[in-house]
Design a protein around this motif. Structure first.
Motif, PDB file in Angstrom:
ATOM      1  N   UNK A 135       0.827  -1.205   0.000  1.00  0.00           N
ATOM      2  CA  UNK A 135       0.000   0.000   0.000  1.00  0.00           C
ATOM      3  C   UNK A 135       0.863   1.257   0.000  1.00  0.00           C
ATOM      4  N   UNK A 136       1.960   1.236   0.757  1.00  0.00           N
ATOM      5  CA  UNK A 136       2.844   2.404   0.792  1.00  0.00           C
ATOM      6  C   UNK A 136       3.604   2.542  -0.521  1.00  0.00           C
ATOM      7  N   UNK A 137       4.029   1.433  -1.106  1.00  0.00           N
ATOM      8  CA  UNK A 137       4.701   1.515  -2.399  1.00  0.00           C
ATOM      9  C   UNK A 137       3.772   2.082  -3.465  1.00  0.00           C
ATOM     10  N   UNK A 138       2.484   1.783  -3.356  1.00  0.00           N
ATOM     11  CA  UNK A 138       1.520   2.372  -4.282  1.00  0.00           C
ATOM     12  C   UNK A 138       1.468   3.888  -4.111  1.00  0.00           C
ATOM     13  N   UNK A 139       1.581   4.353  -2.870  1.00  0.00           N
ATOM     14  CA  UNK A 139       1.625   5.800  -2.631  1.00  0.00           C
ATOM     15  C   UNK A 139       2.866   6.402  -3.280  1.00  0.00           C
ATOM     16  N   UNK A 140       4.003   5.726  -3.142  1.00  0.00           N
ATOM     17  CA  UNK A 140       5.232   6.208  -3.767  1.00  0.00           C
ATOM     18  C   UNK A 140       5.101   6.226  -5.287  1.00  0.00           C
ATOM     19  N   UNK A 141       4.500   5.181  -5.844  1.00  0.00           N
ATOM     20  CA  UNK A 141       4.297   5.137  -7.299  1.00  0.00           C
ATOM     21  C   UNK A 141       3.481   6.342  -7.765  1.00  0.00           C
ATOM     22  N   UNK A 142       2.387   6.628  -7.031  1.00  0.00           N
ATOM     23  CA  UNK A 142       1.508   7.733  -7.427  1.00  0.00           C
ATOM     24  C   UNK A 142       2.221   9.079  -7.320  1.00  0.00           C
ATOM     25  N   UNK A 143       3.132   9.182  -6.357  1.00  0.00           N
ATOM     26  CA  UNK A 143       3.854  10.448  -6.151  1.00  0.00           C
ATOM     27  C   UNK A 143       5.119  10.538  -6.988  1.00  0.00           C
ATOM     28  N   UNK A 144       5.520   9.428  -7.638  1.00  0.00           N
ATOM     29  CA  UNK A 144       6.748   9.423  -8.413  1.00  0.00           C
ATOM     30  C   UNK A 144       7.988   9.572  -7.556  1.00  0.00           C
ATOM     31  N   UNK A 145       7.959   8.987  -6.350  1.00  0.00           N
ATOM     32  CA  UNK A 145       9.081   9.085  -5.431  1.00  0.00           C
ATOM     33  C   UNK A 145       9.573   7.694  -5.059  1.00  0.00           C
ATOM     34  N   UNK A 146      10.739   7.641  -4.402  1.00  0.00           N
ATOM     35  CA  UNK A 146      11.353   6.352  -4.085  1.00  0.00           C
ATOM     36  C   UNK A 146      11.409   6.024  -2.596  1.00  0.00           C
ATOM     37  N   UNK A 147      11.049   6.986  -1.731  1.00  0.00           N
ATOM     38  CA  UNK A 147      11.100   6.716  -0.291  1.00  0.00           C
ATOM     39  C   UNK A 147      10.117   7.602   0.448  1.00  0.00           C
ATOM     40  N   UNK A 148       9.678   7.113   1.613  1.00  0.00           N
ATOM     41  CA  UNK A 148       8.728   7.833   2.455  1.00  0.00           C
ATOM     42  C   UNK A 148       9.194   7.728   3.898  1.00  0.00           C
ATOM     43  N   UNK A 149       9.212   8.861   4.607  1.00  0.00           N
ATOM     44  CA  UNK A 149       9.619   8.895   6.004  1.00  0.00           C
ATOM     45  C   UNK A 149       8.386   8.887   6.897  1.00  0.00           C
ATOM     46  N   UNK A 150       8.269   7.859   7.750  1.00  0.00           N
ATOM     47  CA  UNK A 150       7.162   7.747   8.699  1.00  0.00           C
ATOM     48  C   UNK A 150       7.657   8.176  10.074  1.00  0.00           C
ATOM     49  N   UNK A 151       6.954   9.135  10.684  1.00  0.00           N
ATOM     50  CA  UNK A 151       7.427   9.713  11.940  1.00  0.00           C
ATOM     51  C   UNK A 151       6.367   9.774  13.033  1.00  0.00           C
ATOM     52  N   UNK A 152       5.094   9.633  12.709  1.00  0.00           N
ATOM     53  CA  UNK A 152       4.038   9.729  13.723  1.00  0.00           C
ATOM     54  C   UNK A 152       3.774   8.371  14.356  1.00  0.00           C
ATOM     55  N   UNK A 153       3.271   8.401  15.568  1.00  0.00           N
ATOM     56  CA  UNK A 153       2.940   7.145  16.236  1.00  0.00           C
ATOM     57  C   UNK A 153       1.890   6.372  15.454  1.00  0.00           C
ATOM     58  N   UNK A 154       0.899   7.084  14.911  1.00  0.00           N
ATOM     59  CA  UNK A 154      -0.171   6.426  14.145  1.00  0.00           C
ATOM     60  C   UNK A 154       0.394   5.674  12.948  1.00  0.00           C
ATOM     61  N   UNK A 155       1.249   6.340  12.167  1.00  0.00           N
ATOM     62  CA  UNK A 155       1.796   5.706  10.969  1.00  0.00           C
ATOM     63  C   UNK A 155       2.757   4.579  11.313  1.00  0.00           C
ATOM     64  N   UNK A 156       3.589   4.779  12.315  1.00  0.00           N
ATOM     65  CA  UNK A 156       4.587   3.767  12.679  1.00  0.00           C
ATOM     66  C   UNK A 156       3.926   2.499  13.197  1.00  0.00           C
ATOM     67  N   UNK A 157       2.982   2.637  14.132  1.00  0.00           N
ATOM     68  CA  UNK A 157       2.364   1.431  14.696  1.00  0.00           C
ATOM     69  C   UNK A 157       1.511   0.709  13.655  1.00  0.00           C
ATOM     70  N   UNK A 158       0.891   1.474  12.754  1.00  0.00           N
ATOM     71  CA  UNK A 158       0.140   0.820  11.672  1.00  0.00           C
ATOM     72  C   UNK A 158       1.085   0.052  10.749  1.00  0.00           C
ATOM     73  N   UNK A 159       2.116   0.722  10.256  1.00  0.00           N
ATOM     74  CA  UNK A 159       2.990   0.095   9.269  1.00  0.00           C
ATOM     75  C   UNK A 159       3.748  -1.097   9.847  1.00  0.00           C
TER      76      UNK A 159
END
Length: 356
Positions: free
Chosen positions: A16-40
């Motif tokens: 799901x996160x790689x799909x977000x990167x594909x849509x944004x045309x980027x190669x990496x995503x930084x997760x920093x919030x508790x919500x995103x970290x515990x989910x991922x």
């Protein structure tokens, strides 16, 4: 020691996160919030202080996941929280987590959470079977804790005694008490009543928001020591009718702002007045945040199957709140305890005040 979650669910989330990167045309995503970290990370705990920032940051690269934490946290995280397919890097306890994690990206400039808030929220919406099972266990445990504590209460029990008893049982269940509220009879008009030393008197409300493996269960219950006034009983039935309208509107394909419009209309329809919704937030999607997000006229997210919700309609001296999941068969209430009294509302058993 095994870490929370499982590799299969982690693989789905990574896709799901790689799909977000594909849509944004980027190669990496930084997760920093508790919500995103515990989910991922599928339930790994990334905090020490409940009031503090996460003790880790995670870089999702196309070639793998890299978690960065402080040197004094690394040993425990490696032993108890780190999935096998995630590499671990450290910085000194006084270092900068975000800068260190960003530097691991090929260009040193990864996509940030702030740039893809809506996309990450959509990725969290449909709970995977393992998540839903963990959520159901937590929600049922919180409902049972409410029954245990409020069944032992008396009019002389103080609000702080209620809150402390709830907290002790939540922690004993391996969860974290994020919110503990209690209002006795003299404070029943407050929507967010922090506990005091006052005895609860003839009736009381208790609220628990508890987190385990990243998921947050939200429950409100009432206890009373008399039969209730006609006005109280009427308001309790009417607020349950408002909730039934919200449940009916929570269906796949609906937009949150459309449900919000139904909430506004329902208050007026059931005698609470057209402006009652202005006096307290109404809840919304739930899961790895208490509300993900709170519903307003501006939230246009689309409801999907297997999404969790906590709606909390309230009026003067009344409120109803449970944690639910939208299944293909309709709303499935997770935070129920068979010992708690209920009434049939639109074909569904809903909690009423516990009369002692």
């Amino acid at each position: 020691m095994s870490t929370p979650g499982n590799p299969a669910d982690r693989a789905v989330k990574r896709r799901r996160v790689l799909d977000i990167l594909d849509a944004a045309g980027r190669d990496s995503l930084l997760l920093t919030s508790n919500t995103a970290l515990t989910w991922y990370l599928d339930g790994s705990s990334m905090h020490v202080s409940l009031a503090g920032d996460p003790i880790a940051a995670l870089l999702v690269n196309r070639d793998g996941d890299r978690l960065v934490t402080f040197n004094n946290e690394a040993e425990r995280i490696a032993a108890e929280e780190l999935p096998q397919d995630v590499s671990l890097n450290t910085v000194p306890w006084y270092g900068n987590l975000h800068a260190a994690a960003s530097a691991l990206a090929a260009d040193g400039d990864p996509l940030t959470e702030a740039a893809v808030v809506a996309e990450l929220r959509a990725a969290r919406q449909p709970l995977l079977p393992g998540e839903a099972a963990r959520y159901a266990k937590l929600s049922a445990a919180v409902a049972a804790i409410m029954t245990d504590v409020l069944s032992a209460a008396t009019p002389q029990t103080t609000e702080f005694q209620i809150a402390s008893a709830l907290a002790a049982r939540v922690v004993a269940a391996g969860a974290e008490p994020l919110v503990l509220l209690c209002s006795g009879h003299t404070r029943s008009t407050f929507r967010h009543p922090l506990a005091t030393h006052s005895p609860i008197g003839r009736r009381a409300m208790a609220v628990v928001c508890a987190r385990r493996h990243g998921l947050v269960a939200n429950v409100t219950r009432w206890v009373a020591f008399d039969a209730g006034t006609p006005e109280e009983l009427d308001a309790e039935a009417r607020i349950a009718a408002v909730e039934a309208d919200i449940f009916r509107a929570t269906r796949p394909g609906a937009r949150l702002n459309e449900i919000f419009s139904e909430i506004q209309a329902s208050y007026a329809r059931h005698g609470f007045g057209a402006d009652q919704w202005k006096l307290h937030h109404q809840g919304g999607p739930a899961g790895y945040a208490g509300r993900d997000p709170r519903v307003t006229a501006a939230t246009t997210d689309t409801v999907v199957l297997d999404q969790a919700f906590t709606w909390n309609p309230s009026g003067p001296g009344v409120k109803i709140e449970d944690t639910v999941i939208l299944r293909s068969t309709g709303i499935d209430v997770l935070s129920m305890d068979y010992r708690w009294p209920t009434a049939l509302v639109n074909g569904r058993r809903r909690p009423v005040t516990l009369r002692r």
